[in-house]
Design a protein around this motif. Structure first.
Motif: not given
Lengths: 162, 331
Positions: B229-241
């Motif tokens: 399984q591969m789960i992607e994580l995305k940056g929030t406003d605290a670390a957008p990039t």
């Protein structure tokens, strides 16, 4: 007298090794320290350690004395060994060079007798190669070769064991 | 074993054994072969001079000579150690005193200057009436001069003694200086040795750390290889990039993050397994390097296997039982 207390036994041991006679060795030892008393400035620190200089003049004086006494007969290896055996190996001298010297003595005893004997006669009794050839009835070239190979062997052993 | 022949080896039956290298021009090879005999002092005097002269003109031989001399110098120390008999010191002191006296002949050898008074009295050229009164002034004059000269002699001997003592003191001072210099060198070498020891320890620690990292990387790679399984994580406003990926294989997972800024020492990134219901479960602290990258090996016990999301937050150093800081990555 501080110098005498510090180096007297060292000088006497080398002198006795050369002249093979306790009385002569005592005289040589006295001569050495009397010379230092008379001319304390003879030693130049620029030329090396005091110990080395002291032993160099001791050896020269002892060989000179040996020649004057006309006792320039080759000591047999057995005699040299006997002195080593009866003297014990207790460290008399507070000098790291002394321990190196005792190591070298052991290495010397491991060498072929024909090479060791020639080195001892040349260094401790002041024989020249011609005198060695004549006394031992060996060709001059053989004497040179044995001295050269012996010293090279001794140096090799020294480097391997120090 | 046949012995190597030198340029000066000779057949005793056919050739001249008294070959003298000083009678010929020495070659470099000749001198190299003669060096051991030279340092033993076993060459003839003229040969010693010839070799010594040659060496002084060839710098390349000086190092060879020094090596051999270093070995032969030890021979002087190789004499069997023997205690010095006690009477030698007494005799030496007597010779020193005799030496002091011998150096004052003019002052102490009175008869050389003034004949003994007894001889003057017995001389036939001097007529002294038996009844004549003692010549007190002359007796007094001799006595005074004698005492004066003896005094001068003693003073001179004392002066010489003091002078010698000063010279010997100077020698002792030189030896003390040499000893101090040697001790200083020893101290320096010990300090260098200590520094090298520290450097060595540091390098060993670095090597150990790298080995640990390599082992972890190997584990990560194994996990990646068997990931289901591969789960992607995305940056929030605290670390957008920022972004990340969480690979899951059975009961283990590997989190890899990018573009996350390193944190101060009092803070850390903490990974969370977030179930569908209930509070997030702490899953480990992840260190982000200067290159803004980091990875974390995560063990996933059975009871945590059914997580709905994963996330990363900023927590105080050491981590927290529940998220308290900003969420920087979320799946």
């Amino acid at each position: 007298m501080e110098l005498y207390e510090a180096y007297g036994s060292l000088v006497y041991s080398l002198a006795l090794r050369v002249v093979q006679n306790p009385g002569l060795a005592e005289e040589v030892t006295q001569d050495i320290f009397l010379k230092i008393w008379q001319q304390p400035t003879r030693w130049n620190p620029a030329l090396g350690h005091f110990n080395s200089w002291l032993l160099a003049i001791t050896r020269n004086a002892a060989i000179d004395r040996l020649r004057k006494e006309q006792r320039h007969t080759p000591a047999r290896s057995e005699q040299l060994d006997a002195i080593s055996e009866t003297s014990g190996q207790a460290p008399l001298f507070d000098d790291p060079h002394w321990y190196d010297g005792q190591l070298l003595a052991r290495l010397l005893s491991q060498m072929p007798a024909e090479q060791r004997h020639l080195i001892e006669l040349a260094f401790y009794q002041g024989y020249t190669h011609s005198e060695l050839a004549q006394t031992l009835n060996l060709p001059l070239g053989t004497v040179k070769t044995r001295l050269r190979m012996g010293l090279q062997k001794l140096r090799q052993l020294w480097e391997e064991n120090r | 074993m046949p012995e190597k022949q030198t340029p000066y080896d000779h057949d005793p039956d056919n050739q001249d054994q008294n070959h003298n290298p000083s009678n010929h021009s020495l070659s470099y090879e000749d001198v190299v072969e003669l060096l051991p005999v030279f340092v033993l002092g076993a060459l003839e005097p003229d040969e010693m001079l010839a070799v010594d002269s040659y060496i002084s003109q060839h710098q390349g031989l000086i190092e060879r000579l020094a090596q051999l001399e270093a070995t032969t110098a030890q021979l002087a120390y190789a004499a069997p150690p023997l205690p010095l008999p006690g009477h030698v010191k007494t005799q030496l002191m007597q010779r020193v005193q005799a030496d002091l006296v011998a150096q004052q002949p003019a002052a102490l050898n009175l008869p050389a200057v003034f004949p003994p008074r007894r001889k003057i009295a017995a001389s036939p050229s001097v007529v002294v009436p038996p009844t004549a009164p003692p010549r007190k002034p002359q007796t007094h004059w001799f006595s005074t001069v004698t005492r004066t000269l003896i005094g001068v002699g003693v003073a001179a001997a004392m002066f010489l003694l003091v002078f010698r003592m000063i010279q010997l003191r100077g020698l002792a001072n030189q030896l003390a200086t040499q000893l101090a210099s040697t001790q200083q060198q020893l101290t320096t070498l010990q300090a260098q040795n200590s520094q090298l020891h520290t450097i060595n320890q540091t390098l060993e620690q670095q090597l150990q750390d790298q080995n640990t990292q390599m082992a972890a990387l190997k584990t990560n790679l194994n996990t990646l290889a068997y990931a289901s399984q591969m789960i992607e994580l995305k940056g929030t406003d605290a670390a957008p990039t920022a972004n990340g990926v969480f690979y899951v294989a059975n009961h283990a997972g590997v989190l890899m993050v990018h573009d996350l800024p390193p944190l101060p020492k009092n803070q850390t990134y903490q990974f969370w397994l977030i179930p569908a219901e209930g509070a997030p479960l702490p899953a480990g602290l992840i260190h982000v390097t200067e290159s803004k990258m980091g990875s974390l090996m995560v063990n996933i016990p059975d009871q945590n296997g059914n997580f709905a999301k994963v996330g990363l937050s900023i927590e105080p150093s050491g981590g927290s039982p529940a998220p308290t800081g900003s969420i920087v990555l979320i799946s």
